[in-house]
Design an enzyme around this catalytic site. Sequence first.
Site, PDB file in Angstrom:
ATOM      1  N   ARG A   1       1.892 -12.286  -1.573  1.00 40.92           N
ATOM      2  CA  ARG A   1       0.666 -11.890  -2.286  1.00 40.92           C
ATOM      3  C   ARG A   1       0.471 -12.834  -3.469  1.00 40.92           C
ATOM      4  NH1 ARG A   1       0.799  -6.031  -4.609  1.00 40.92           N
ATOM      5  NH2 ARG A   1       0.385  -5.338  -2.484  1.00 40.92           N
ATOM      6  N   LYS A  50      -1.587  -2.347 -14.233  1.00 44.07           N
ATOM      7  CA  LYS A  50      -2.838  -2.930 -13.733  1.00 44.07           C
ATOM      8  C   LYS A  50      -3.912  -3.001 -14.807  1.00 44.07           C
ATOM      9  CE  LYS A  50      -1.735  -1.823  -9.033  1.00 44.07           C
ATOM     10  NZ  LYS A  50      -2.095  -1.146  -7.777  1.00 44.07           N
ATOM     11  N   CYS A 104       2.963  -2.315   6.485  1.00 43.63           N
ATOM     12  CA  CYS A 104       3.346  -1.551   5.288  1.00 43.63           C
ATOM     13  C   CYS A 104       4.511  -0.614   5.578  1.00 43.63           C
ATOM     14  CB  CYS A 104       2.161  -0.752   4.752  1.00 43.63           C
ATOM     15  SG  CYS A 104       2.630   0.185   3.303  1.00 43.63           S
ATOM     16  N   CYS A 117      -1.157   6.464   3.578  1.00 41.78           N
ATOM     17  CA  CYS A 117      -0.232   7.361   2.877  1.00 41.78           C
ATOM     18  C   CYS A 117      -0.885   7.726   1.545  1.00 41.78           C
ATOM     19  CB  CYS A 117       1.142   6.700   2.685  1.00 41.78           C
ATOM     20  SG  CYS A 117       1.243   5.615   1.246  1.00 41.78           S
TER      21      CYS A 117
HETATM   22 FE1  SRM Z   1      -0.769  -0.782  -3.040  1.00 41.17          FE
HETATM   23  C1  SRM Z   1       2.519  -0.134  -2.572  1.00 41.17           C
HETATM   24  C2  SRM Z   1      -0.838  -2.705  -0.313  1.00 41.17           C
HETATM   25  C3  SRM Z   1      -3.753  -1.975  -4.011  1.00 41.17           C
HETATM   26  C4  SRM Z   1      -1.070   1.844  -5.199  1.00 41.17           C
HETATM   27  N1  SRM Z   1       0.636  -1.377  -1.711  1.00 41.17           N
HETATM   28  C5  SRM Z   1       1.950  -1.037  -1.722  1.00 41.17           C
HETATM   29  C6  SRM Z   1       2.723  -1.852  -0.687  1.00 41.17           C
HETATM   30  C7  SRM Z   1       3.224  -3.091  -1.343  1.00 41.17           C
HETATM   31  C8  SRM Z   1       3.836  -1.096   0.060  1.00 41.17           C
HETATM   32  C9  SRM Z   1       5.234  -1.202  -0.464  1.00 41.17           C
HETATM   33  O1  SRM Z   1       5.464  -0.969  -1.660  1.00 41.17           O
HETATM   34  O2  SRM Z   1       6.113  -1.492   0.345  1.00 41.17           O
HETATM   35  C10 SRM Z   1       1.568  -2.162   0.304  1.00 41.17           C
HETATM   36  C11 SRM Z   1       1.736  -3.411   1.166  1.00 41.17           C
HETATM   37  C12 SRM Z   1       1.065  -3.214   2.504  1.00 41.17           C
HETATM   38  C13 SRM Z   1       0.924  -4.453   3.291  1.00 41.17           C
HETATM   39  O3  SRM Z   1       1.543  -4.547   4.369  1.00 41.17           O
HETATM   40  O4  SRM Z   1       0.173  -5.333   2.898  1.00 41.17           O
HETATM   41  C14 SRM Z   1       0.375  -2.105  -0.618  1.00 41.17           C
HETATM   42  N2  SRM Z   1      -1.995  -2.169  -2.358  1.00 41.17           N
HETATM   43  C15 SRM Z   1      -1.915  -2.782  -1.155  1.00 41.17           C
HETATM   44  C16 SRM Z   1      -3.167  -3.564  -0.837  1.00 41.17           C
HETATM   45  C17 SRM Z   1      -2.909  -4.825  -0.035  1.00 41.17           C
HETATM   46  C18 SRM Z   1      -4.149  -2.625  -0.124  1.00 41.17           C
HETATM   47  C19 SRM Z   1      -5.355  -3.262   0.497  1.00 41.17           C
HETATM   48  O5  SRM Z   1      -5.678  -2.812   1.598  1.00 41.17           O
HETATM   49  O6  SRM Z   1      -5.967  -4.149  -0.061  1.00 41.17           O
HETATM   50  C20 SRM Z   1      -3.679  -3.795  -2.273  1.00 41.17           C
HETATM   51  C21 SRM Z   1      -3.098  -5.021  -2.897  1.00 41.17           C
HETATM   52  C22 SRM Z   1      -3.590  -5.188  -4.279  1.00 41.17           C
HETATM   53  C23 SRM Z   1      -3.203  -6.481  -4.932  1.00 41.17           C
HETATM   54  O7  SRM Z   1      -3.742  -7.509  -4.529  1.00 41.17           O
HETATM   55  O8  SRM Z   1      -2.392  -6.449  -5.856  1.00 41.17           O
HETATM   56  C24 SRM Z   1      -3.125  -2.565  -2.960  1.00 41.17           C
HETATM   57  N3  SRM Z   1      -2.141  -0.227  -4.431  1.00 41.17           N
HETATM   58  C25 SRM Z   1      -3.367  -0.777  -4.583  1.00 41.17           C
HETATM   59  C26 SRM Z   1      -4.193   0.066  -5.396  1.00 41.17           C
HETATM   60  C27 SRM Z   1      -5.660  -0.174  -5.739  1.00 41.17           C
HETATM   61  C28 SRM Z   1      -5.845  -0.885  -7.042  1.00 41.17           C
HETATM   62  O9  SRM Z   1      -4.893  -1.290  -7.683  1.00 41.17           O
HETATM   63  O10 SRM Z   1      -6.996  -1.051  -7.421  1.00 41.17           O
HETATM   64  C29 SRM Z   1      -3.420   1.166  -5.731  1.00 41.17           C
HETATM   65  C30 SRM Z   1      -3.906   2.399  -6.526  1.00 41.17           C
HETATM   66  C31 SRM Z   1      -4.000   2.150  -7.977  1.00 41.17           C
HETATM   67  C32 SRM Z   1      -2.689   2.366  -8.648  1.00 41.17           C
HETATM   68  O11 SRM Z   1      -1.904   1.432  -8.727  1.00 41.17           O
HETATM   69  O12 SRM Z   1      -2.428   3.495  -9.068  1.00 41.17           O
HETATM   70  C33 SRM Z   1      -2.133   0.969  -5.125  1.00 41.17           C
HETATM   71  N4  SRM Z   1       0.511   0.589  -3.796  1.00 41.17           N
HETATM   72  C34 SRM Z   1       0.162   1.626  -4.618  1.00 41.17           C
HETATM   73  C35 SRM Z   1       1.315   2.477  -4.811  1.00 41.17           C
HETATM   74  C36 SRM Z   1       1.359   3.763  -5.668  1.00 41.17           C
HETATM   75  C37 SRM Z   1       1.611   3.456  -7.094  1.00 41.17           C
HETATM   76  C38 SRM Z   1       1.877   4.671  -7.918  1.00 41.17           C
HETATM   77  O13 SRM Z   1       1.594   4.638  -9.108  1.00 41.17           O
HETATM   78  O14 SRM Z   1       2.398   5.649  -7.409  1.00 41.17           O
HETATM   79  C39 SRM Z   1       2.354   1.905  -4.049  1.00 41.17           C
HETATM   80  C40 SRM Z   1       3.797   2.422  -3.914  1.00 41.17           C
HETATM   81  C41 SRM Z   1       4.617   2.163  -5.118  1.00 41.17           C
HETATM   82  O15 SRM Z   1       4.261   1.415  -6.023  1.00 41.17           O
HETATM   83  O16 SRM Z   1       5.697   2.749  -5.165  1.00 41.17           O
HETATM   84  C42 SRM Z   1       1.814   0.731  -3.413  1.00 41.17           C
HETATM   85 FE1  SF4 Z   2       0.773   1.255   2.535  1.00 41.38          FE
HETATM   86 FE2  SF4 Z   2       0.195   3.638   1.604  1.00 41.38          FE
HETATM   87 FE3  SF4 Z   2      -0.693   1.496   0.332  1.00 41.38          FE
HETATM   88 FE4  SF4 Z   2      -1.727   2.125   2.644  1.00 41.38          FE
HETATM   89  S1  SF4 Z   2      -1.834   3.395   0.785  1.00 41.38           S
HETATM   90  S2  SF4 Z   2      -1.037   0.081   2.054  1.00 41.38           S
HETATM   91  S3  SF4 Z   2      -0.024   2.977   3.729  1.00 41.38           S
HETATM   92  S4  SF4 Z   2       1.419   2.074   0.547  1.00 41.38           S
END
Ligand code: SRM
Ligand code: SF4
Length: 566
Positions: free
Chosen positions: A76, A213, A438, A477
């Site tokens: 990324r 963020k 993921c 999820c």
């Molecule tokens: Fe996310 C974890 C994908 C935006 C909240 N996110 C992950 C992981 C890395 C899974 C992992 O930890 O093993 C996912 C990788 C999947 C893959 O195969 O690509 C993943 N997140 C994504 C992306 C690619 C989704 C998408 O379809 O575009 C986004 C990448 C953003 C970037 O370029 O940095 C993405 N993730 C977000 C957002 C939206 C945002 O930031 O605007 C959120 C919600 C906002 C927030 O952070 O609260 C988000 N991702 C999470 C979380 C939950 C965080 C929490 O506070 O609980 C996780 C899990 C964790 O961190 O433990 C997570």
């Molecule tokens: Fe993976 Fe859950 Fe984020 Fe979807 S919402 S990319 S399933 S961690």
Amino acid sequence: MTHEGQKKESKIEVIKRESRYLRGTLKEALQDESPLFSEENVQVLKFHGVYQQDDRDLRLKLKKEGKDKHYIMMVRARIPGGVLNPDQYLVFDRLADEYTDYGTLRITTRQTIQLHGVIKRNLKTAIQNLNEVLIRTLGGCGDQVRNIISCAAPGDEPFRTEMREDVLSLVDRLGAKTRAYYEIWLDGEPVQLDEGESEEPLYGEVYLPRKFKVAMAPEGDNCIDVYDNDIGFVAHIENRHVVGYTVLVGGGMGRTASDKATYPRLASPLCYVSRTDLVETAAAIVTIQRDYGDRVNRRFARMKYLIDRRGSDWFLTELESRLNRTLEAPRPLVWHSAADHLGWHREREGVSYLGLYVPNGRVKDSESVKLKSALRDIVREFRPTVRLTTQQNVILSGIPDELRPEIERKLREAGVPLVEEVSAVHRHAMACVALPTCGLAVAESERALPGLLPVFERVFEELGIADEPITIRMTGCPNGCARPYNADIAFVGRTMGKYDVFLGGSHLGTELNELFKEFVPLDQLVDSVRPVLAAYAQEREPGENFGEFCRRVGLDRFRHVEQALL
Ligand code: SRM
Ligand code: SF4
């Protein structure tokens, strides 16, 4: 030891501390033949923008054959505000072909690109290739300030240039500084630190308690979901210039379905700062989370929990004391739109930009739509600036007006739909990646949503609401990567094939939705919300949007209707 008690710090805190500013043993591990990294290195790698994953589609087959998982890396990048020059875009395009299993680029909800399926052997070369065009991956993931997002629309108004400058200043001030990145990936000389010297003056050796963020929006257009971030800056514009920012704090979507103590939260207004004070205010907020965020239980380590635990008043006082001055109250915020910037728009005299719809951000060639090839050809030939949006779309900017017909012709030949051919349902929908890459997905998302949207299109047509800006978001999820909890309609994966349904957020991103039903099978999702949509079509008040309707009439009425039918 933490500020939140005497309990033991989490294992990841230990790994961070012992990593020597994110070195771990990555340099050595990149030289061994193993297809995977150690547990400790996997954690350190995240800070460098790399996730170790495996292709989950292959798990069962490989297991039956007595083989180990197929380990792949997701890379990324950090692309502040989503802006790429043509050469940078073309490197991503090439790397997808040369070094990934899937041959695709994935535009993310935070304006960057992910390359999925890079095997360990190719990782260093892929990252070096990105760095050759000045794309860093440090800061893509990990417990630090992530990619800073900002409205991607170009234009000649001075406030756009000023916001861009401010985003870059924030990146410079808040980004990780460790030289480990250069040592590991770019063969830089190891640094010799003097006794007591820190490579990370802002973060210290254990970095932040959790991901962090930051987002910046122009007042009026919440196209980036500014309320979903740990810090959101809303630019106030007077006479076409930025005069200052309202600071929002404590947003975040993540929750755990089984733990009711976790929740999504919209950031709340804290104060107003001038442009000159922006960067130091941001840095001071980061240090509050650094010093007081929960380092014991990662589930509660985001800044939203700190603010709710200690209170907004405490947070403001702490910030004022760190800045050594009293802060102005936040200004009232008014939102008119959450634009997707699709279609042709004027950028400046004689120059336009084109926003293109990318289904779920996946840039690929399929049988009928050669999106990846078309973008590559256009970027090569016409050299537009490429801008990624937080709605997973792409903007080609800086296009002289006379080239518009030629670019449209190329897109049509490749089967790429222009905005006129994309329904409102599709324009306002997003899904996270989920399976097969993921590791946290419990259900399909990116591969499931395309099947639902045509059904929704038909329902919306039948009900006469086809042009309403109703957002539909899906995740595999409850973590919330496609920001489901402020969508009008959200499907959140609960277990394979089943989803929790949330209703009543807002297109403007200013309201959280409410849990409507749990464990709904994929093939019943549309039917589960149809009665609410039908009631909306019949009973809405003039100008009332779907989320407002849900909140006005309440969802109980529909839950009860269904129970009565059973
Ligand atoms: Fe996310 C974890 C994908 C935006 C909240 N996110 C992950 C992981 C890395 C899974 C992992 O930890 O093993 C996912 C990788 C999947 C893959 O195969 O690509 C993943 N997140 C994504 C992306 C690619 C989704 C998408 O379809 O575009 C986004 C990448 C953003 C970037 O370029 O940095 C993405 N993730 C977000 C957002 C939206 C945002 O930031 O605007 C959120 C919600 C906002 C927030 O952070 O609260 C988000 N991702 C999470 C979380 C939950 C965080 C929490 O506070 O609980 C996780 C899990 C964790 O961190 O433990 C997570
Ligand atoms: Fe993976 Fe859950 Fe984020 Fe979807 S919402 S990319 S399933 S961690």
